[in-house]
Design a protein around this motif. Structure first.
Motif, short mmCIF file in Angstrom:
data_model
loop_
_atom_site.label_atom_id
_atom_site.label_comp_id
_atom_site.label_asym_id
_atom_site.label_seq_id
_atom_site.Cartn_x
_atom_site.Cartn_y
_atom_site.Cartn_z
N TRP A 177 0.86 -1.19 0.00
CA TRP A 177 0.00 0.00 0.00
C TRP A 177 0.89 1.23 0.00
N THR A 178 0.55 2.20 -0.81
CA THR A 178 1.26 3.48 -0.88
C THR A 178 0.23 4.60 -0.95
N ARG A 179 0.45 5.63 -0.19
CA ARG A 179 -0.45 6.79 -0.26
C ARG A 179 -0.17 7.57 -1.53
N THR A 180 -1.17 7.67 -2.40
CA THR A 180 -1.03 8.46 -3.62
C THR A 180 -1.61 9.85 -3.45
N GLU A 181 -2.62 9.97 -2.60
CA GLU A 181 -3.15 11.27 -2.22
C GLU A 181 -3.78 11.13 -0.85
N TYR A 182 -3.83 12.25 -0.11
CA TYR A 182 -4.33 12.17 1.26
C TYR A 182 -5.83 11.91 1.28
N GLU A 183 -6.23 11.01 2.16
CA GLU A 183 -7.63 10.74 2.42
C GLU A 183 -7.82 10.60 3.92
N PHE A 184 -8.76 11.33 4.48
CA PHE A 184 -8.99 11.31 5.93
C PHE A 184 -9.19 9.88 6.41
#
Length: 284
Positions: A51-58
């Motif tokens: 898993w990699t954060r591609t854009e911020y999500e609350f």
């Protein structure tokens, strides 16, 4: 309700509980209702690169895992020794008043987190990836290797990912760990410890903003220990472009141990001693 909020509510319920059995009264009923959703949310983190954060999500997986690490820290808090006599009260203690937190047993703790997909680290030789140093007995020979002499609380893995390190007492030569530094210097990327000062990204933020803290991810793969994988690689300059005052070896130790372990080459650099970029150490 998103999993991160479910875990946040559990933390607040645990910290406010004043009864005799927090696991039976609070943790087990919460797991009955929410364990499946939280386990599913965390599953992509179990494998390195999963898993990699591609854009911020609350409330994304890193925030969910951070909230769960707070629950863990609350439940292992009273396994730990108190602050040494004469110590100042850490800022985190003043904010959260952890001496009011409840206490359970080791077996209850392990049973609860097994329902979230965690597994105990088990008995392995000392390695800072797996072990947090609670107390150092100084060996008379400076070159003597680090030897584990006792376990204070159990550590946990989620697949290849480290969730929490095992707390241990050790005997070691001063070339490796120095008593009063390795077991007393501030511990970074950790929410709360009873026996020493800690720092994480939540300190100083408001009631809601503090929960936007990301969990620090370390992974054990077949070929390497991979520390702080969501950060940029280490460099000779800080974020302001100034030369780093710690040596490369000191920076490496700080990332691996999350604290200082020996006197610094430049004692004045201690104010700049916080873990930097990601680090990969081969296991072969």
């Amino acid at each position: 309700m998103i999993p991160a909020l479910r875990v946040r509510r559990l933390f607040h319920t645990v910290e406010e509980y004043q009864g005799v059995d927090v696991f039976l009264t609070v943790v087990d009923p919460w797991l009955d209702e929410h364990a499946g959703a939280v386990r599913e949310a965390l599953a992509p983190l179990a494998a390195f690169g999963g898993w990699t954060r591609t854009e911020y999500e609350f409330g994304d997986p890193l925030e969910t895992l951070y909230a769960l690490s707070r629950v863990s820290d609350a439940l292992i808090y009273k396994f730990q020794p108190r602050l040494p006599p004469g110590s100042g009260i850490p800022w985190a203690h003043e904010i959260h008043e952890p001496e009011r937190w409840p206490h359970g047993t080791r077996d209850q703790y392990l049973a609860a987190f097994s329902r979230l997909g965690m597994a105990p680290i088990g008995d392995v030789a000392f390695e800072p990836f797996f072990h947090e140093v609670v107390h150092v007995a100084q060996h008379e020979r400076p070159e003597a290797p680090v030897e584990i002499t006792g376990t204070v609380w159990p550590g946990l893995m989620l697949g290849e990912m480290l969730f929490s390190r095992t707390g241990v007492t050790v005997r070691a030569g001063a070339q490796h760990l120095v008593a009063g530094i390795a077991d007393r210097s501030p511990l970074h990327d950790v929410f709360m410890r009873r026996y020493r000062e800690t720092f994480d990204g939540s300190l100083g933020w408001g009631h809601n903003s503090q929960w936007k803290t990301d969990f620090r991810r370390d992974y054990l793969t077949d070929t390497a220990f991979r520390f702080n994988v969501d950060e940029e690689p280490d460099s000779e300059q800080d974020i302001l472009g100034k030369p780093r005052r710690l040596t490369p070896a000191e920076r490496s130790d700080l990332v691996r141990h999350r604290c200082l372990t020996r006197p610094l080459q430049d004692p004045a650099a201690s104010q700049d001693a916080s873990p930097g970029g990601r680090l990969t150490i081969s296991r072969t």
